[in-house]
Design an enzyme around this catalytic site. Structure first.
Site, PDB file in Angstrom:
ATOM      1  NE  ARG A 191      -3.747  -2.288   2.289  1.00 22.06           N
ATOM      2  CZ  ARG A 191      -3.726  -3.230   3.244  1.00 22.06           C
ATOM      3  NH1 ARG A 191      -2.963  -3.076   4.322  1.00 22.06           N
ATOM      4  NH2 ARG A 191      -4.465  -4.306   3.134  1.00 22.06           N
ATOM      5  CG  PHE A 206     -11.762  -7.114  -6.043  1.00 24.94           C
ATOM      6  CD1 PHE A 206     -12.770  -8.068  -6.003  1.00 24.94           C
ATOM      7  CD2 PHE A 206     -11.186  -6.800  -7.272  1.00 24.94           C
ATOM      8  CE1 PHE A 206     -13.182  -8.719  -7.163  1.00 24.94           C
ATOM      9  CE2 PHE A 206     -11.590  -7.441  -8.438  1.00 24.94           C
ATOM     10  CZ  PHE A 206     -12.589  -8.402  -8.384  1.00 24.94           C
ATOM     11  CG  ASP A 234      -5.883  -6.710  -2.907  1.00 20.59           C
ATOM     12  OD1 ASP A 234      -5.417  -7.826  -3.190  1.00 20.59           O
ATOM     13  OD2 ASP A 234      -5.923  -6.262  -1.745  1.00 20.59           O
ATOM     14  CG  ASN A 280     -19.801  -9.258  -9.473  1.00 21.10           C
ATOM     15  OD1 ASN A 280     -18.643  -9.062  -9.856  1.00 21.10           O
ATOM     16  ND2 ASN A 280     -20.345 -10.455  -9.420  1.00 21.10           N
ATOM     17  CB  ALA A 281     -15.207  -6.100  -8.854  1.00 23.10           C
ATOM     18  CB  CYS A 323      -3.978 -13.302  -2.073  1.00 27.85           C
ATOM     19  SG  CYS A 323      -5.767 -13.254  -2.138  1.00 27.85           S
ATOM     20  CG  ASP A 373     -15.625  -5.243  -1.349  1.00 27.83           C
ATOM     21  OD1 ASP A 373     -14.393  -5.417  -1.274  1.00 27.83           O
ATOM     22  OD2 ASP A 373     -16.454  -6.115  -0.987  1.00 27.83           O
ATOM     23  CB  SER A 374     -19.605  -7.922  -3.950  1.00 27.83           C
ATOM     24  OG  SER A 374     -18.633  -8.733  -3.333  1.00 27.83           O
TER      25      SER A 374
END
Ligand code: SAH
Length: 421
Positions: A208, A251, A322, A301-302, A362, A273-274
């Site tokens: 970040r 996200f 992300d 939803n992205a 990730c 973000d959802s």
């Protein structure tokens, strides 16, 4: 003696520092160990290799804790390992008030994760052996980390592979439901009870901070020679004149990347973000730092957002992606790569010429190479030329055991995005 003998034709994983013995690598077991017992791992000739915790049913039959034959693996031993983990962080981190204090296998404490949020430790117990020793572990956490409370968030589904129920709640002291931490100078409120995982993703802290140089100017601004690098000034300039980059944080979760972008001088950030819970927390964070007027929030939803934004020909100076882990097992890798391709392709199309894409994955079974190839494919499809400016992985409180590829899960890169014309 409780011994686990390995077959001759196995990979020399233990010798290379991988801390797991899989069930199909075992020749025979002597001494009738029960789940959670300490066993000695031996090669097919009976040579000692390591000591570890045994599990009767899990595919991970032994989790190694020491390569020494003499060491006595008891509560004192675990406490000592925790002390070492903590001393390491005190040595290498600038601030240890809030960080990942214990990181499982990589700290020689398989199945134990502890995140420290100021005076509160949030613990995730992911193996049966650690679960059996819970009481001693909590005591040691309080002693070693000097925290006033310990909250358990053992609600990760992987616990079921160890035959454990999901469990969460206050284990020690008075546990607050949220704690405000400091990260790179920002204030972030973390919900310990309802937040995802343990509430906050410490692994991206240093990443970040790495976005600072890319968000302080918009692509149209011509930096003057006297505008040398100064985060504080960038932030103030953005507040007063709306210079700085326009940023899309996809996200976004509770807005950790977004808040950094705003601190480093972004003119405006759109958070997507959802999860409504995550975004309401992000709003609280924007308010805490005084950034509410430079942020907007989209619960959606992205994938849909990116598609729509592309249709509307929206453009940003910087796009951040992300996402959650698209693949948790090897079998899911192909599908995950399709997901990474799609978001990066769409994300790239939203970046202004000369702007930046900040992107991460990730998924531990997806390799660095596979991920970078997918981004490259996306760039070709989008007719963009990318220059990689940063490549990073998880921060210093998430060290990687070199012999354990599963540890190399976080991939993070920043690209400059130019049109091919
Ligand atoms: N960038 C965050 C962490 C992101 S975690 C940080 O630095 O803290 C992944 C986030 O993606 C979660 O908040 C989850 O709610 C969200 N998410 C998962 N699937 C999504 C989807 N299809 N669309 C939008 N958000 C999604």
């Amino acid at each position: 003696m409780k011994d686990v003998w390995l077959i001759k034709s196995r990979k020399r994983r233990i010798e290379q520092g991988h801390p797991w013995v899989f069930r199909n690598e075992i020749e025979k077991i002597t001494g009738d160990p029960a789940t959670g017992d300490v066993v000695q791992v031996k090669n097919h000739q009976g040579h000692f290799l390591a000591q570890g915790f045994y599990h009767e049913a899990s595919q991970i039959a032994v989790r190694v804790v020491t390569y020494s034959e003499k060491e006595k693996v008891d509560d004192r031993f675990l406490r000592e390992k925790m002390k070492q983990a903590w001393q390491y962080r005190k040595r290498v981190l600038r601030h240890t008030a809030s960080c990942r204090a214990i990181y499982g296998e990589a700290d020689g404490l398989p199945g134990l994760v502890v995140d420290k949020y100021e005076q509160v430790a949030v613990v995730q117990i992911l193996s049966a052996a650690m679960d059996k020793r819970k009481e001693a572990i909590v005591k040691a956490i309080v002693d070693v980390l000097g925290v006033k409370a310990v909250y358990e968030r053992s609600d990760a589904p992987v616990r079921q592979l160890e035959g454990l129920e999901l469990s969460s709640g206050c284990l020690y002291g008075e546990c607050p439901s949220s704690v405000t931490i400091k990260e790179n100078g920002l204030q972030l409120e973390v919900n310990l009870v309802e937040g995802q995982k343990t509430g906050h993703f410490f692994d991206q802290r240093e990443n970040r901070a790495a976005i600072a140089p890319f968000v302080r100017f918009s692509t149209e601004e011509k930096p003057r020679p006297d505008q040398h690098y100064d985060e504080q000034k960038a932030h103030l300039a953005a507040e007063s004149t709306r210079v700085g980059a326009t940023v899309l944080d996809c996200f976004s979760h509770t807005g950790a990347f977004a808040m950094h972008a705003l601190m480093y001088g972004a003119a405006h950030v759109t958070l997507v973000d959802s999860s409504e819970v995550a975004l309401s927390q992000a709003k609280i964070n924007a308010e805490l730092n005084g950034y509410l007027d430079r942020a907007s929030f989209e619960v959606v939803n992205a994938f849909d957002y990116l598609r729509q934004a592309e249709q509307e020909k929206q453009q940003f100076d910087v796009v951040i992606l992300d996402p959650p882990a698209f693949a948790k097992h090897k079998k899911a890798v192909d599908q995950a790569l399709k997901g990474y391709k799609e978001i990066n392709l769409r994300g790239l199309k939203l970046v202004k010429d000369g702007g930046f894409l900040v992107t991460a994955s990730c998924s531990s079974p997806v390799t660095r190479q596979e991920w970078l190839e997918v981004i490259h494919d996306a760039a070709m499809d989008a007719h963009k030329l990318l220059r990689m400016i940063e490549y990073r992985s998880a921060g210093k409180d998430h060290p990687q055991l070199l012999g354990m590829p599963e540890n190399d899960y976080l991939k993070f890169a920043i690209f400059e995005v130019k049109s091919r014309g």
